[in-house]
Scaffold this motif. Structure first.
Motif, mmCIF file in Angstrom:
data_model
loop_
_atom_site.group_PDB
_atom_site.id
_atom_site.type_symbol
_atom_site.label_atom_id
_atom_site.label_comp_id
_atom_site.label_asym_id
_atom_site.label_seq_id
_atom_site.Cartn_x
_atom_site.Cartn_y
_atom_site.Cartn_z
ATOM 1 N N VAL A 65 -0.064 -27.998 -97.420
ATOM 2 C CA VAL A 65 1.152 -28.156 -98.219
ATOM 3 C C VAL A 65 1.581 -26.779 -98.716
ATOM 4 O O VAL A 65 0.834 -26.103 -99.435
ATOM 5 C CB VAL A 65 0.930 -29.111 -99.402
ATOM 6 C CG1 VAL A 65 2.203 -29.222 -100.240
ATOM 7 C CG2 VAL A 65 0.497 -30.487 -98.901
ATOM 8 N N ILE A 66 2.775 -26.366 -98.321
ATOM 9 C CA ILE A 66 3.283 -25.040 -98.682
ATOM 10 C C ILE A 66 4.416 -25.200 -99.681
ATOM 11 O O ILE A 66 5.447 -25.830 -99.386
ATOM 12 C CB ILE A 66 3.763 -24.280 -97.431
ATOM 13 C CG1 ILE A 66 2.596 -24.055 -96.464
ATOM 14 C CG2 ILE A 66 4.410 -22.949 -97.820
ATOM 15 C CD1 ILE A 66 3.013 -23.454 -95.135
ATOM 16 N N ASP A 67 4.246 -24.627 -100.866
ATOM 17 C CA ASP A 67 5.274 -24.703 -101.912
ATOM 18 C C ASP A 67 5.492 -23.350 -102.573
ATOM 19 O O ASP A 67 5.921 -23.265 -103.727
ATOM 20 C CB ASP A 67 4.925 -25.769 -102.948
ATOM 21 C CG ASP A 67 3.578 -25.523 -103.634
ATOM 22 O OD1 ASP A 67 2.889 -24.546 -103.260
ATOM 23 O OD2 ASP A 67 3.219 -26.293 -104.541
ATOM 24 N N ILE A 68 5.192 -22.258 -101.838
ATOM 25 C CA ILE A 68 5.460 -20.912 -102.345
ATOM 26 C C ILE A 68 6.253 -20.134 -101.296
ATOM 27 O O ILE A 68 6.120 -20.368 -100.089
ATOM 28 C CB ILE A 68 4.149 -20.150 -102.680
ATOM 29 C CG1 ILE A 68 3.249 -20.002 -101.430
ATOM 30 C CG2 ILE A 68 3.412 -20.825 -103.816
ATOM 31 C CD1 ILE A 68 2.041 -19.107 -101.659
ATOM 32 N N SER A 69 7.055 -19.228 -101.760
ATOM 33 C CA SER A 69 7.812 -18.358 -100.866
ATOM 34 C C SER A 69 6.954 -17.179 -100.408
ATOM 35 O O SER A 69 5.869 -16.926 -100.935
ATOM 36 C CB SER A 69 9.057 -17.821 -101.588
ATOM 37 O OG SER A 69 9.957 -18.860 -101.894
ATOM 38 N N TYR A 70 7.472 -16.463 -99.419
ATOM 39 C CA TYR A 70 6.877 -15.211 -98.937
ATOM 40 C C TYR A 70 5.457 -15.401 -98.410
ATOM 41 O O TYR A 70 4.608 -14.524 -98.537
ATOM 42 C CB TYR A 70 6.888 -14.141 -100.032
ATOM 43 C CG TYR A 70 8.146 -14.103 -100.848
ATOM 44 C CD1 TYR A 70 9.397 -14.086 -100.229
ATOM 45 C CD2 TYR A 70 8.100 -14.113 -102.239
ATOM 46 C CE1 TYR A 70 10.560 -14.079 -100.978
ATOM 47 C CE2 TYR A 70 9.262 -14.101 -102.995
ATOM 48 C CZ TYR A 70 10.489 -14.091 -102.360
ATOM 49 O OH TYR A 70 11.639 -14.098 -103.089
ATOM 50 N N LEU A 71 5.218 -16.548 -97.793
ATOM 51 C CA LEU A 71 3.904 -16.801 -97.215
ATOM 52 C C LEU A 71 4.012 -16.698 -95.695
ATOM 53 O O LEU A 71 4.866 -17.338 -95.077
ATOM 54 C CB LEU A 71 3.401 -18.194 -97.599
ATOM 55 C CG LEU A 71 2.034 -18.577 -97.023
ATOM 56 C CD1 LEU A 71 0.931 -17.752 -97.682
ATOM 57 C CD2 LEU A 71 1.756 -20.067 -97.196
ATOM 58 N N LYS A 72 3.143 -15.905 -95.095
ATOM 59 C CA LYS A 72 3.085 -15.776 -93.646
ATOM 60 C C LYS A 72 1.722 -16.243 -93.165
ATOM 61 O O LYS A 72 0.690 -15.742 -93.614
ATOM 62 C CB LYS A 72 3.327 -14.339 -93.199
ATOM 63 C CG LYS A 72 3.310 -14.167 -91.674
ATOM 64 C CD LYS A 72 3.747 -12.770 -91.256
ATOM 65 C CE LYS A 72 3.835 -12.640 -89.741
ATOM 66 N NZ LYS A 72 4.373 -11.323 -89.316
ATOM 67 N N ILE A 73 1.740 -17.214 -92.262
ATOM 68 C CA ILE A 73 0.515 -17.679 -91.632
ATOM 69 C C ILE A 73 0.572 -17.217 -90.183
ATOM 70 O O ILE A 73 1.497 -17.565 -89.444
ATOM 71 C CB ILE A 73 0.381 -19.210 -91.719
ATOM 72 C CG1 ILE A 73 0.396 -19.652 -93.189
ATOM 73 C CG2 ILE A 73 -0.899 -19.679 -91.045
ATOM 74 C CD1 ILE A 73 0.389 -21.155 -93.379
ATOM 75 N N MET A 74 -0.413 -16.420 -89.771
ATOM 76 C CA MET A 74 -0.330 -15.811 -88.445
ATOM 77 C C MET A 74 -1.684 -15.839 -87.748
ATOM 78 O O MET A 74 -2.744 -15.880 -88.382
ATOM 79 C CB MET A 74 0.164 -14.369 -88.550
ATOM 80 C CG MET A 74 -0.788 -13.414 -89.228
ATOM 81 S SD MET A 74 -0.125 -11.733 -89.255
ATOM 82 C CE MET A 74 -1.585 -10.815 -89.753
ATOM 83 N N GLY A 75 -1.614 -15.832 -86.416
ATOM 84 C CA GLY A 75 -2.815 -15.778 -85.614
ATOM 85 C C GLY A 75 -2.757 -14.657 -84.611
ATOM 86 O O GLY A 75 -1.988 -13.700 -84.758
ATOM 87 N N SER A 76 -3.557 -14.793 -83.558
ATOM 88 C CA SER A 76 -3.608 -13.779 -82.504
ATOM 89 C C SER A 76 -3.542 -14.444 -81.130
ATOM 90 O O SER A 76 -4.424 -14.274 -80.295
ATOM 91 C CB SER A 76 -4.880 -12.940 -82.633
ATOM 92 O OG SER A 76 -4.836 -12.105 -83.758
ATOM 93 N N GLY A 77 -2.493 -15.217 -80.919
ATOM 94 C CA GLY A 77 -2.298 -15.812 -79.607
ATOM 95 C C GLY A 77 -1.804 -17.236 -79.676
ATOM 96 O O GLY A 77 -2.414 -18.076 -80.348
ATOM 97 N N HIS A 78 -0.675 -17.533 -78.984
ATOM 98 C CA HIS A 78 -0.097 -18.881 -79.027
ATOM 99 C C HIS A 78 -0.902 -19.875 -78.211
ATOM 100 O O HIS A 78 -0.814 -21.080 -78.425
ATOM 101 C CB HIS A 78 1.359 -18.867 -78.563
ATOM 102 C CG HIS A 78 1.550 -18.622 -77.105
ATOM 103 N ND1 HIS A 78 1.345 -19.592 -76.163
ATOM 104 C CD2 HIS A 78 1.955 -17.521 -76.428
ATOM 105 C CE1 HIS A 78 1.618 -19.117 -74.959
ATOM 106 N NE2 HIS A 78 1.977 -17.851 -75.098
ATOM 107 N N GLY A 79 -1.686 -19.413 -77.260
ATOM 108 C CA GLY A 79 -2.704 -20.238 -76.626
ATOM 109 C C GLY A 79 -2.233 -21.425 -75.811
ATOM 110 O O GLY A 79 -3.029 -22.320 -75.506
ATOM 111 N N PHE A 80 -0.943 -21.474 -75.436
ATOM 112 C CA PHE A 80 -0.462 -22.668 -74.733
ATOM 113 C C PHE A 80 -1.050 -22.763 -73.332
ATOM 114 O O PHE A 80 -1.138 -21.778 -72.600
ATOM 115 C CB PHE A 80 1.064 -22.654 -74.625
ATOM 116 C CG PHE A 80 1.618 -23.904 -73.971
ATOM 117 C CD1 PHE A 80 2.019 -24.977 -74.736
ATOM 118 C CD2 PHE A 80 1.713 -24.015 -72.588
ATOM 119 C CE1 PHE A 80 2.511 -26.133 -74.148
ATOM 120 C CE2 PHE A 80 2.191 -25.157 -71.984
ATOM 121 C CZ PHE A 80 2.596 -26.217 -72.765
#
Length: 447
Positions: A65-80
């Motif tokens: 649940v995301i309820d804050i601004s300026y949050l970046k969730i990132m990984g290292s590869g889309h993996g499709f």
């Protein structure tokens, strides 16, 4: 130097990211909120945070649940990778596969669901905040959201993995947002990949969104957003791109491939652009403007309509007749200019039999402008196959022509008036009331 606003899910002391990354990310968000309480410190105060997901498999049991601004969730590869090919391959051949599952920084959506749960309950990431200002600058980048399996939905499809149904959503944004970004992501085997309400300045760019029931759904209303440079392909029951009550939407440079019921579906969309896309479908109703869409531009796209070559889906379609049109318009003052349409068909495959396929159809509205569209209609000679990749490539490369197939390039219904149709079909290919609309035929060589 370490940064207290940078988090690695594998190093966070609460929870275990491999067992339930949802619990871990929620705990990290709670820590950000605990530390960033003052909204005005030296002209700043709430910078947000970055949450990093290293390459690996991470089960998600608890919804984030995301309820804050300026949050970046990132990984290292889309993996499709294609789960559809894997699940339609005989078990005795799977031992030859180098990989069986998607990879990269991969989230496995395993939220427990009941059959009657609302859509947002099955979302891996649920973004919602009430009050002012709108939640802003939330970013998802460079990781994979995998719904794992589809399920038996009572439709009679013999292989449940082909139903495109499982109640799971990748990203669900429920409240108004500003400048949200989804970039470099992979989405696979979700009933809904991305559902966003009330978007402003949204960017969905450079993602791989395929083998999902629906890929991109912009609902409620919104403005000034873009869907660009993505690889997209929904299931036969859903939309590849859907937009509702939107103004100023740019859809450009996407490769939209089968087998979505619609490639682009606009409902009440105005002053938006669909340009420079490659759009491929197995059905009529590729691009639909409903709900009085007005002042939109469709230009410089390549439309290809042919038939399903892969045997697991041969008997499946979207239920739309060929008289509906590849591009179906209800609305005023839309422009359809300089598009290429490749129509590959057979008399015995047209629905209903005996119908002349329609390419562009104006159902209602007025003062639409159709100009300089090139329509090539040929007979289908592609062969079907159990091998998905080779079947689709062979179908794309089959261009030998035994004969041209008659089509209606433009059909203007009687309810639509004061439209202009120029150089988009010859005298015999365009059907319209020429007393109520303007028409200039495409010249026929030698005539």
């Amino acid at each position: 130097m370490s940064n207290k606003n940078y988090y690695d899910v594998t190093e966070w002391p609460i929870g275990n990211a491999q067992d339930d990354i949802g619990e871990v990310i929620n705990s990290i968000i709670a820590d950000v909120k605990r530390r960033q309480t003052d909204n005005d410190v030296n002209k700043g105060g709430k910078p947000g945070a970055v949450i990093y997901i290293p390459p690996g498999d991470y089960r998600l049991v608890t919804q984030v649940v995301i309820d804050i601004s300026y949050l970046k969730i990132m990984g290292s590869g889309h993996g499709f990778t294609s789960s559809s090919i894997r699940f339609n391959t005989p078990e005795n051949e799977l031992s030859k596969f180098h990989e069986l599952w998607p990879g990269g920084s991969r989230i496995l959506v395993d939220i427990p669901l009941d059959a009657d749960d609302e859509q947002h309950k099955g979302a891996a990431f649920y973004v919602k905040r009430d009050g002012d200002p709108r939640i802003s600058s939330v970013e998802f980048a460079n990781f994979c959201i995998d719904g794992l399996h589809f399920i038996n939905d009572g439709s009679g499809i013999s292989n449940p993995e082909n139903t495109y149904t499982n109640g799971k959503t990748g990203i669900y944004v429920a409240s108004a947002s500003d400048s949200l970004r989804i970039t470099g992501m992979g989405f696979v085997y979700l009933e809904h990949a991305i559902t966003i309400y009330h978007a402003d300045a949204l960017s969905i760019h450079d993602n791989f969104i395929a083998e999902c029931g629906n890929c991109i759904e912009l609902r409620g209303w919104g403005q000034a957003s873009k869907i660009t440079d993505n690889l997209i392909g929904a299931g036969f029951k859903g939309h590849s791109i859907y937009a509702q009550n939107f103004g100023g939407l740019l859809i450009s440079a996407n490769n939209i491939f089968p087998r979505g019921a619609n490639s682009v579906y606009f409902d009440g969309v105005t002053r938006s652009i669909v340009t420079n896309n490659r759009i491929h479908s197995f059905y009529a109703g590729m691009v639909v403007f409903s709900g009085n869409c007005s002042e939109n531009l469709v230009s410089s796209n390549h439309f290809l309509r042919d038939y399903e070559p892969w045997t697991p889906f041969l008997e499946i379609d979207n239920g739309i007749d060929d008289s509906y049109g590849l591009l179906n318009i209800c609305g005023d003052n839309n422009s359809v200019i300089a598009n290429h349409f490749s129509v590959v068909t057979n008399d015995d495959k047209v629905k209903p039999v005996g119908t002349t396929p329609v390419v562009i159809r104006i159902v209602s509205g007025k003062q639409n402008f159709i100009s300089n569209n090139h329509i090539v209609s040929t007979e289908d000679h592609a062969e079907t196959s159990d091998a998905c990749y080779s079947a689709q490539v062979n179908a794309l490369l089959t261009t030998r022509t035994v004969k041209q197939v008659p089509v209606t390039t433009v059909l203007v219904d009687k309810e639509s008036i004061r439209n202009t149709v120029l150089d988009s079909g010859n005298e015999t290919q365009v059907e319209m009331d020429r007393n109520s609309n303007a028409f200039r035929p495409t010249p026929v060589p030698g005539s």
